[in-house]
Design an enzyme around this catalytic site. Structure first.
Site, PDB file in Angstrom:
ATOM      1  N   HIS A 188      49.571 -13.440  35.854  1.00 56.19           N
ATOM      2  CA  HIS A 188      50.163 -14.401  34.930  1.00 56.19           C
ATOM      3  C   HIS A 188      51.024 -13.648  33.919  1.00 56.19           C
ATOM      4  O   HIS A 188      50.861 -12.438  33.718  1.00 56.19           O
ATOM      5  CB  HIS A 188      49.073 -15.171  34.193  1.00 56.19           C
ATOM      6  CG  HIS A 188      48.381 -16.193  35.031  1.00 56.19           C
ATOM      7  ND1 HIS A 188      47.582 -17.158  34.490  1.00 56.19           N
ATOM      8  CD2 HIS A 188      48.378 -16.402  36.373  1.00 56.19           C
ATOM      9  CE1 HIS A 188      47.110 -17.938  35.447  1.00 56.19           C
ATOM     10  NE2 HIS A 188      47.569 -17.482  36.602  1.00 56.19           N
ATOM     11  N   GLU A 235      51.247 -13.663  30.545  1.00 61.72           N
ATOM     12  CA  GLU A 235      50.562 -13.043  29.409  1.00 61.72           C
ATOM     13  C   GLU A 235      49.795 -11.800  29.860  1.00 61.72           C
ATOM     14  O   GLU A 235      49.798 -10.771  29.176  1.00 61.72           O
ATOM     15  CB  GLU A 235      49.588 -14.037  28.768  1.00 61.72           C
ATOM     16  CG  GLU A 235      50.248 -15.304  28.266  1.00 61.72           C
ATOM     17  CD  GLU A 235      50.273 -16.438  29.292  1.00 61.72           C
ATOM     18  OE1 GLU A 235      50.372 -17.596  28.867  1.00 61.72           O
ATOM     19  OE2 GLU A 235      50.206 -16.182  30.505  1.00 61.72           O
ATOM     20  N   CYS A 294      46.456 -19.936  29.960  1.00 58.50           N
ATOM     21  CA  CYS A 294      45.421 -20.553  30.802  1.00 58.50           C
ATOM     22  C   CYS A 294      44.032 -20.301  30.238  1.00 58.50           C
ATOM     23  O   CYS A 294      43.777 -19.284  29.597  1.00 58.50           O
ATOM     24  CB  CYS A 294      45.514 -20.048  32.238  1.00 58.50           C
ATOM     25  SG  CYS A 294      45.013 -18.328  32.458  1.00 58.50           S
ATOM     26  N   CYS A 344      43.939 -15.922  30.736  1.00 54.74           N
ATOM     27  CA  CYS A 344      44.859 -15.345  29.755  1.00 54.74           C
ATOM     28  C   CYS A 344      44.334 -15.567  28.339  1.00 54.74           C
ATOM     29  O   CYS A 344      44.484 -14.706  27.475  1.00 54.74           O
ATOM     30  CB  CYS A 344      46.253 -15.928  29.928  1.00 54.74           C
ATOM     31  SG  CYS A 344      47.023 -15.366  31.466  1.00 54.74           S
TER      32      CYS A 344
END
Length: 141
Positions: free
Chosen positions: A45, A47, A73, A83
């Site tokens: 992801h 981040e 998330c 995240c």
């Protein structure tokens, strides 16, 4: 925030994950790290990719702002830590995002979890259309 939205456009398309960009800045506004979904790993992801470029004990993170085109998330199927949990572990005190995650894949509670842990969370819904545009392939547009 606009840089995070632009980074989302670099994401390889996926039918099972959002295209997201993230920028981490220091307290003086200097860009410390950037990342986007699937940048170096098909499961990463944005981040997560940005945070991975900094040492987890980097003291600048305790005064940083993390900008993300999508709400961080709160649950993941592909990794043990969301995240949201990575942001909390890095001690980032401020998170700004453009688009609240729709329940296409999971019910996200990232903003609420971060706020509950004392993180300042700012939503910029006026930029959400730009973040959605990078995900038109998922949204039927």
């Amino acid at each position: 925030m606009r840089e995070a939205v632009e980074l989302a456009r670099r994401c390889p398309p996926s039918t099972t994950a959002f295209s997201v960009g993230a920028v981490i800045t220091g307290e003086d506004g200097e860009v410390l790290a950037t990342g986007w979904s699937r940048e170096a790993d098909p499961r990463a992801h944005a981040e997560e990719a940005a945070l991975a470029k900094l040492s987890p004990v980097d003291e600048r993170l305790t005064r940083a702002t993390l900008y993300s085109s999508l709400e961080p998330c709160s649950r993941r199927a592909s990794r043990p830590l969301s995240c949201t949990r990575l942001i909390l572990a890095a001690r980032v005190p401020r998170v700004v995002f453009a688009w609240r995650e729709p329940s296409l894949f999971v019910d996200c509670e990232g903003a609420e979890i971060l706020r509950g842990a004392g993180v300042e969370v700012i939503e910029m819904p006026h930029l959400a259309p730009l973040a959605r545009a990078a995900n038109a392939h998922l949204l039927g547009g």
